[in-house]
Design an enzyme around this catalytic site. Structure first.
Site, PDB file in Angstrom:
ATOM      1  CG  HIS A   2       7.744   4.715   1.243  1.00 13.16           C
ATOM      2  ND1 HIS A   2       7.476   5.841   2.000  1.00 13.16           N
ATOM      3  CD2 HIS A   2       7.681   3.671   2.099  1.00 13.16           C
ATOM      4  CE1 HIS A   2       7.275   5.476   3.260  1.00 13.16           C
ATOM      5  NE2 HIS A   2       7.395   4.169   3.346  1.00 13.16           N
ATOM      6  CG  HIS A  47      -0.111   0.162   2.502  1.00 10.37           C
ATOM      7  ND1 HIS A  47       0.461  -0.918   3.159  1.00 10.37           N
ATOM      8  CD2 HIS A  47       0.256   1.268   3.196  1.00 10.37           C
ATOM      9  CE1 HIS A  47       1.141  -0.473   4.209  1.00 10.37           C
ATOM     10  NE2 HIS A  47       1.027   0.849   4.251  1.00 10.37           N
TER      11      HIS A  47
END
Length: 183
Positions: A125, A43
Site C-alpha cells: 500500500h 512510496h
C-alpha cells in the site's frame, strides 16, 4: 532530537505522485483525516529497518539484488485500524507476483544483514493519510464515495533506502538508490 529511522521502498514516478495527490484532494479539502502525507513522501514500503547504527552492509546486500522493473496498477483506497476510526488511509495496488518476489528478496537481504523485521503478512500500500478526523464514525460507504476516477499503472524502476526526518516536510530523504533492471 528524534532518532532517524530507515526503510527500503519502491519510489513512485512524479506522474503517479500527482495522480495520488489529485485523488486525495477532495478528502483533504473535507478535512476527514488529521494528517496528510506530503506528495513527495508517497512510496511503497518493502522493509522497515527502524533505527540503525550501520547501514553499509544492508545497502551492499540489497544493492547486489537483481530484479527486473515491472508494472503496478493502483487499486483504490483502504484503511488500517479500527473500522469506525481508522489510523491509516492508503491506496492499494493490484496483486503482483513480481512485487511479492522483490519484497521477499529485499526482506531476505535485510535479515542477512542482521535486521529483525516485522513478520506480519505483506500488505502492499501507499499511505496517504493518518487518523480519522470526523465526529461521525468512519464507514466504508463514505470511502466508496472517493473511488479513483480511472485506473493508473506505473513502472517500478528503483528500490530506495529512505531516512525519516520527523521535523521537516517532506520527511523522507532518499539516501541510497538501487535501480531495477530495464526490461
Amino acid at each position: 532530537m528524534l532518532k532517524a529511522h530507515y526503510f527500503f521502498a519502491l519510489s513512485l514516478p512524479e506522474e503517479t505522485k500527482r495522480y495520488l495527490n489529485d485523488c486525495m484532494e477532495p478528502m483533504r479539502l473535507e478535512g476527514s483525516f488529521k494528517k496528510w502525507v506530503h506528495p513527495e513522501d508517497y512510496h511503497l514500503t518493502l522493509a522497515f529497518l527502524g533505527s540503525a547504527a550501520e547501514l553499509v552492509p544492508v545497502m551492499d546486500k540489497v544493492g547486489r539484488l537483481r530484479h527486473p522493473s515491472f508494472p503496478l496498477t493502483l487499486s483504490g483506497f483502504g484503511t488500517f485500524g479500527k473500522s469506525d476510526s481508522p489510523r491509516i488511509l492508503w491506496m492499494g495496488v493490484e496483486p503482483s507476483d513480481m512485487l511479492h518476489r522483490l519484497k521477499d528478496l529485499v526482506f531476505g537481504a535485510c535479515e542477512e544483514a542482521g535486521f529483525q523485521l516485522d513478520q506480519r503478512p505483506f500488505s502492499p500500500h501507499i499511505t496517504v493519510g493518518r487518523k480519522w478526523n470526523e465526529e461521525a464514525p468512519f464507514t466504508q460507504e463514505w470511502l466508496n464515495g472517493y473511488k479513483p476516477p480511472e485506473r493508473h499503472t506505473f513502472t517500478a524502476t528503483e528500490v530506495v533506502l529512505y531516512q525519516t526526518h520527523m521535523d521537516r516536510l517532506p520527511k523522507y530523504e532518499a539516501i541510497h538508490t538501487i535501480p531495477l533492471q530495464a526490461n
